[in-house]
Design an enzyme around this catalytic site. Structure first.
Site, PDB file in Angstrom:
ATOM      1  N   ARG A 162     108.288  48.895  67.364  1.00  0.00           N
ATOM      2  CA  ARG A 162     107.590  47.828  66.361  1.00  0.00           C
ATOM      3  C   ARG A 162     106.715  46.457  66.715  1.00  0.00           C
ATOM      4  O   ARG A 162     106.900  45.615  66.252  1.00  0.00           O
ATOM      5  CB  ARG A 162     108.619  47.184  65.434  1.00  0.00           C
ATOM      6  CG  ARG A 162     109.095  48.536  64.182  1.00  0.00           C
ATOM      7  CD  ARG A 162     107.875  49.431  63.363  1.00  0.00           C
ATOM      8  NE  ARG A 162     108.634  49.002  62.228  1.00  0.00           N
ATOM      9  CZ  ARG A 162     108.801  50.908  62.135  1.00  0.00           C
ATOM     10  NH1 ARG A 162     107.551  51.836  63.865  1.00  0.00           N
ATOM     11  NH2 ARG A 162     109.401  51.661  60.763  1.00  0.00           N
ATOM     12  N   SER A 233     110.792  48.362  55.463  1.00  0.00           N
ATOM     13  CA  SER A 233     111.958  47.818  56.754  1.00  0.00           C
ATOM     14  C   SER A 233     111.351  46.232  56.564  1.00  0.00           C
ATOM     15  O   SER A 233     110.731  45.768  56.704  1.00  0.00           O
ATOM     16  CB  SER A 233     112.050  48.563  57.758  1.00  0.00           C
ATOM     17  OG  SER A 233     112.188  49.644  57.594  1.00  0.00           O
ATOM     18  N   GLU A 329     111.568  42.209  60.813  1.00  0.00           N
ATOM     19  CA  GLU A 329     110.522  43.162  60.982  1.00  0.00           C
ATOM     20  C   GLU A 329     109.241  42.305  60.650  1.00  0.00           C
ATOM     21  O   GLU A 329     107.851  42.238  60.546  1.00  0.00           O
ATOM     22  CB  GLU A 329     110.698  44.980  60.700  1.00  0.00           C
ATOM     23  CG  GLU A 329     109.420  44.997  61.496  1.00  0.00           C
ATOM     24  CD  GLU A 329     109.493  47.105  60.386  1.00  0.00           C
ATOM     25  OE1 GLU A 329     108.846  46.245  59.476  1.00  0.00           O
ATOM     26  OE2 GLU A 329     109.526  47.672  60.695  1.00  0.00           O
TER      27      GLU A 329
HETATM   28  N1  EPU Z   1     121.328  55.279  57.229  1.00  0.00           N
HETATM   29  C1  EPU Z   1     122.475  54.522  57.248  1.00  0.00           C
HETATM   30  N2  EPU Z   1     123.014  54.094  56.322  1.00  0.00           N
HETATM   31  C2  EPU Z   1     121.663  53.770  55.208  1.00  0.00           C
HETATM   32  C3  EPU Z   1     120.930  54.740  55.577  1.00  0.00           C
HETATM   33  C4  EPU Z   1     120.532  55.344  56.847  1.00  0.00           C
HETATM   34  O1  EPU Z   1     123.278  54.577  57.377  1.00  0.00           O
HETATM   35  O2  EPU Z   1     122.000  54.226  53.901  1.00  0.00           O
HETATM   36  C5  EPU Z   1     121.577  55.292  58.785  1.00  0.00           C
HETATM   37  C6  EPU Z   1     122.018  56.629  59.318  1.00  0.00           C
HETATM   38  O3  EPU Z   1     122.387  57.078  60.240  1.00  0.00           O
HETATM   39  C7  EPU Z   1     120.407  57.457  59.583  1.00  0.00           C
HETATM   40  C8  EPU Z   1     120.020  56.160  60.209  1.00  0.00           C
HETATM   41  O4  EPU Z   1     120.454  54.988  59.916  1.00  0.00           O
HETATM   42  O5  EPU Z   1     120.346  58.530  60.352  1.00  0.00           O
HETATM   43  C9  EPU Z   1     118.250  56.556  59.911  1.00  0.00           C
HETATM   44  O6  EPU Z   1     118.008  56.465  58.925  1.00  0.00           O
HETATM   45  P1  EPU Z   1     117.015  56.694  58.288  1.00  0.00           P
HETATM   46  O7  EPU Z   1     115.979  57.789  58.853  1.00  0.00           O
HETATM   47  O8  EPU Z   1     115.970  55.660  57.130  1.00  0.00           O
HETATM   48  O9  EPU Z   1     115.227  55.644  59.140  1.00  0.00           O
HETATM   49  P2  EPU Z   1     115.426  54.099  59.508  1.00  0.00           P
HETATM   50  O10 EPU Z   1     115.686  54.408  61.042  1.00  0.00           O
HETATM   51  O11 EPU Z   1     116.371  53.520  58.859  1.00  0.00           O
HETATM   52  C10 EPU Z   1     113.096  53.897  60.102  1.00  0.00           C
HETATM   53  C11 EPU Z   1     112.384  53.004  59.827  1.00  0.00           C
HETATM   54  C12 EPU Z   1     111.065  53.306  58.282  1.00  0.00           C
HETATM   55  C13 EPU Z   1     110.698  54.428  58.264  1.00  0.00           C
HETATM   56  C14 EPU Z   1     112.084  55.402  58.744  1.00  0.00           C
HETATM   57  C15 EPU Z   1     111.851  57.162  58.871  1.00  0.00           C
HETATM   58  C16 EPU Z   1     112.586  50.931  60.747  1.00  0.00           C
HETATM   59  C17 EPU Z   1     112.572  48.655  61.220  1.00  0.00           C
HETATM   60  N3  EPU Z   1     111.883  52.315  59.989  1.00  0.00           N
HETATM   61  O12 EPU Z   1     114.675  53.760  59.303  1.00  0.00           O
HETATM   62  O13 EPU Z   1     109.740  52.566  58.730  1.00  0.00           O
HETATM   63  O14 EPU Z   1     110.678  54.771  57.469  1.00  0.00           O
HETATM   64  O15 EPU Z   1     112.654  55.291  60.159  1.00  0.00           O
HETATM   65  O16 EPU Z   1     111.433  57.359  59.838  1.00  0.00           O
HETATM   66  O17 EPU Z   1     112.058  51.746  61.913  1.00  0.00           O
HETATM   67  C18 EPU Z   1     109.034  50.444  57.470  1.00  0.00           C
HETATM   68  O18 EPU Z   1     108.842  50.149  58.903  1.00  0.00           O
HETATM   69  O19 EPU Z   1     108.685  49.722  56.905  1.00  0.00           O
HETATM   70  C19 EPU Z   1     109.761  51.948  57.446  1.00  0.00           C
HETATM   71  C20 EPU Z   1     110.454  52.110  56.587  1.00  0.00           C
END
Ligand code: EPU
Length: 334
Positions: A162, A233, A329
């Protein structure tokens, strides 16, 4: 160049707050760009807006400049690869959709990310195990102080999670065009993120099925900005030193984590926010999205200040519980 006075930005940024640009300048072609550079606008107080999907306006500068220069073209190709350029004002997901239709691989996991092509390198957009840095060859940009035109190679862009040179450096650059290298055959699908592979059970794996499943997952998990204002995010997933992680692990043995290339640990911010009891937490018209607490939403009448104060509450509560500081972010314009 089209210009407007006291223009509402509600529909030009995805948080959908009621803010106004004292002056809005719309850049639609190269002539507009030349005028922008020559007519002294860049000596004033300004902000350059792409798709508006990652911005919170605590203050609106005197000039808001919207980049709408469009165009997609093949620069070169061989049996295996195609080099495609896209102008900065192209809507990101239209471009991804176009590439998938042509059977060009590499961007399909980045489907449905809001914003424009020109904004994609700035924060090195990423999703489902892929980052845009994986396909970017050259970024064309203009230095907004010296007007120098420069072609940044992938290396010059200093991409990381990012982040990029355009985001972290003090220099101000306007991105005008991006060149991508995409595959024409033997696509290397990236399907090992989360439950993506399970979502594809029973489907032939192709660029279009992967794109469709990603769109389905995103629609399920993330709020649509047209219905509920948000900027994706709001926070980055924090990357901590092993010592911090080792202190936390005994207390939270179920904590999910990912090791980074430089031996640090990335912890999902969504998990930290949820464990701090803040999933679906709401104050007035601002809240964390109940399906994905990393996203802060505007339930209707939230002001940018409301959203910012709410994000401070989240940062403080997560820090009190875990001693981990969440970083925003989203671009906060002050
Ligand atoms: N999780 C929780 N609770 C929740 C949701 C998620 O505990 O309600 C934990 C789980 O362990 C899950 C982990 O968070 O495995 C990761 O969640 P998720 O796969 O939804 O991804 P994220 O890390 O929260 C990142 C990006 C998103 C992107 C997703 C999918 C960042 C800041 N965000 O989110 O990007 O869509 O991965 O690859 O890295 C954005 O940048 O605007 C964005 C939406």
């Amino acid at each position: 160049m089209k210009t407007y006075i006291n223009y509402p930005l509600k529909h030009l940024h995805t948080f959908g707050t009621d803010v106004y640009a004292p002056n809005l300048l719309v850049i639609e072609n190269d002539d507009d760009l030349v005028k922008l550079l020559n007519d002294g606008f860049l000596q004033k107080d300004y902000y350059i807006l792409g798709g508006g999907s990652n911005v919170l306006f605590l203050r609106v500068p005197e000039y808001v400049i919207v980049i709408r220069i469009k165009g997609i073209g093949v620069v070169d190709e061989n049996e295996h690869f195609v080099w495609v350029r896209a102008k900065a004002g192209e809507i990101w997901d239209n471009f991804v959709g176009y590439c998938v239709e042509q059977n060009w691989g590499g961007l399909e996991n980045l489907s449905l990310i809001p914003g424009t092509v020109g904004a994609s390198p700035i924060q090195n957009i990423g999703a489902y195990g892929v980052e845009v840095k994986d396909t970017i060859q050259i970024v064309d940009a203009i230095n907004l102080i010296t007007f120098e035109k420069r072609k940044f190679t992938n290396n010059d862009c200093c991409f990381s999670y990012r982040n990029s040179y355009f985001k972290s450096s003090d220099e101000k650059w306007l991105i005008t065009e991006v060149l991508f290298k995409l595959t024409k055959k033997n696509h290397r699908f990236v399907l090992n993120y989360g439950n993506l592979i399970n979502e594809l059970t029973g489907h032939t794996i192709s660029l279009s099925t992967v794109r469709q499943r990603i769109i389905d997952i995103r629609k399920k998990k993330l709020p649509e900005p047209q219905l509920l204002g948000n900027a994706g995010s709001f926070f980055k997933n924090p990357i901590v030193d092993a010592s911090v992680f080792n202190d936390l692990l005994p207390c939270y043995p179920d904590m999910p984590f990912f090791r980074t290339e430089d031996n640090k640990i990335k912890i999902p911010a969504a998990w930290l926010i949820e464990k701090a009891g803040l999933k679906g937490y709401r104050v007035g018209d601002t809240g964390t999205y109940p399906m994905q607490p990393l996203v802060i939403v505007n339930y209707g009448k939230a002001t940018p200040q409301d959203i910012y104060h709410f994000s401070e509450i989240i940062v403080n509560k997560v820090f009190d519980k875990f001693k981990v500081k969440l970083e925003r972010e989203v671009n906060v314009v002050r």
